[in-house]
Motif scaffolding. Sequence first.
Motif, PDB file in Angstrom:
ATOM      1  N   PHE A 137      40.983  -8.386  12.403  1.00 12.11           N
ATOM      2  CA  PHE A 137      40.364  -7.153  13.700  1.00 12.11           C
ATOM      3  C   PHE A 137      40.269  -5.643  12.854  1.00 12.11           C
ATOM      4  N   LYS A 138      40.197  -6.039  11.612  1.00  9.97           N
ATOM      5  CA  LYS A 138      40.090  -4.733  10.853  1.00  9.97           C
ATOM      6  C   LYS A 138      38.370  -5.054  10.617  1.00  9.97           C
ATOM      7  N   ALA A 139      38.108  -6.332  10.788  1.00  7.95           N
ATOM      8  CA  ALA A 139      36.355  -6.485  10.858  1.00  7.95           C
ATOM      9  C   ALA A 139      35.865  -6.563  11.412  1.00  7.95           C
ATOM     10  N   ALA A 146      31.902  -3.507  14.385  1.00  3.64           N
ATOM     11  CA  ALA A 146      31.538  -2.752  15.521  1.00  3.64           C
ATOM     12  C   ALA A 146      31.620  -1.410  15.035  1.00  3.64           C
ATOM     13  N   ALA A 147      32.036  -0.448  14.223  1.00  7.07           N
ATOM     14  CA  ALA A 147      31.559   0.800  14.296  1.00  7.07           C
ATOM     15  C   ALA A 147      30.505   1.302  13.529  1.00  7.07           C
ATOM     16  N   LEU A 148      30.130  -0.111  12.528  1.00  6.61           N
ATOM     17  CA  LEU A 148      28.558  -0.084  11.927  1.00  6.61           C
ATOM     18  C   LEU A 148      27.770  -0.185  12.646  1.00  6.61           C
ATOM     19  N   THR A 207      30.976   5.622  20.147  1.00  2.00           N
ATOM     20  CA  THR A 207      31.861   6.280  18.624  1.00  2.00           C
ATOM     21  C   THR A 207      32.712   5.840  18.410  1.00  2.00           C
ATOM     22  N   ILE A 208      33.191   6.458  16.850  1.00  2.00           N
ATOM     23  CA  ILE A 208      34.403   6.148  16.298  1.00  2.00           C
ATOM     24  C   ILE A 208      35.832   6.099  17.100  1.00  2.00           C
ATOM     25  N   ASN A 209      35.517   7.651  17.519  1.00  2.00           N
ATOM     26  CA  ASN A 209      36.753   7.919  18.981  1.00  2.00           C
ATOM     27  C   ASN A 209      36.540   7.263  20.297  1.00  2.00           C
ATOM     28  N   GLU A 210      35.288   6.468  20.400  1.00  2.00           N
ATOM     29  CA  GLU A 210      35.730   5.152  21.867  1.00  2.00           C
ATOM     30  C   GLU A 210      36.315   4.383  21.069  1.00  2.00           C
ATOM     31  N   LEU A 211      35.825   3.151  20.188  1.00  2.00           N
ATOM     32  CA  LEU A 211      36.181   2.308  18.913  1.00  2.00           C
ATOM     33  C   LEU A 211      37.869   2.519  19.190  1.00  2.00           C
ATOM     34  N   LYS A 227      34.251   2.215   5.581  1.00  2.00           N
ATOM     35  CA  LYS A 227      34.547   2.134   4.247  1.00  2.00           C
ATOM     36  C   LYS A 227      35.013   1.398   3.458  1.00  2.00           C
ATOM     37  N   GLN A 228      35.809   0.273   3.099  1.00  2.00           N
ATOM     38  CA  GLN A 228      36.083  -0.968   2.744  1.00  2.00           C
ATOM     39  C   GLN A 228      35.436  -1.975   3.093  1.00  2.00           C
ATOM     40  N   LEU A 229      34.731  -2.368   4.359  1.00  2.92           N
ATOM     41  CA  LEU A 229      33.879  -3.179   4.541  1.00  2.92           C
ATOM     42  C   LEU A 229      32.368  -3.411   3.968  1.00  2.92           C
TER      43      LEU A 229
END
Length: 109
Positions: free
Chosen positions: A12-14, A19-21, A26-30, A46-48
């Motif tokens: 899920f995090k990936a 999707a953010a990359l 936008t980050i807020n939409e996601l 950042k971790q990715l």
Amino acid sequence: MAGKRKSHSAAFKAQVALAALKGDKTINELASQHGVHPTLIHGWKKQLLTGAEAVFASGAKGTGPPGRQDDRVVRADRPPQGGTRLGEKKIGRPRLRPSVPGSRPSTRS
């Protein structure tokens, strides 16, 4: 009383970080779409990015997750802590006291 924290799977995090990359939303939409705080998405992104180099650095053509060998997580960015054996202490230089005038007896005659 606060509720129990959510624990998100690595998949899920990936998915959210990728999707953010992409930058389509936008980050807020996601964040509102996936029900998480925007700060979490920034951290996952950042971790990715910092872990992406490890995918190609190993040179192995394995199908498993990167950074794992023999069911142990390999962390090349951190040196091992402590001694090499259980209970072994790390011995370094002895600490020196700060030099204060008049604190030591004179060695001159």
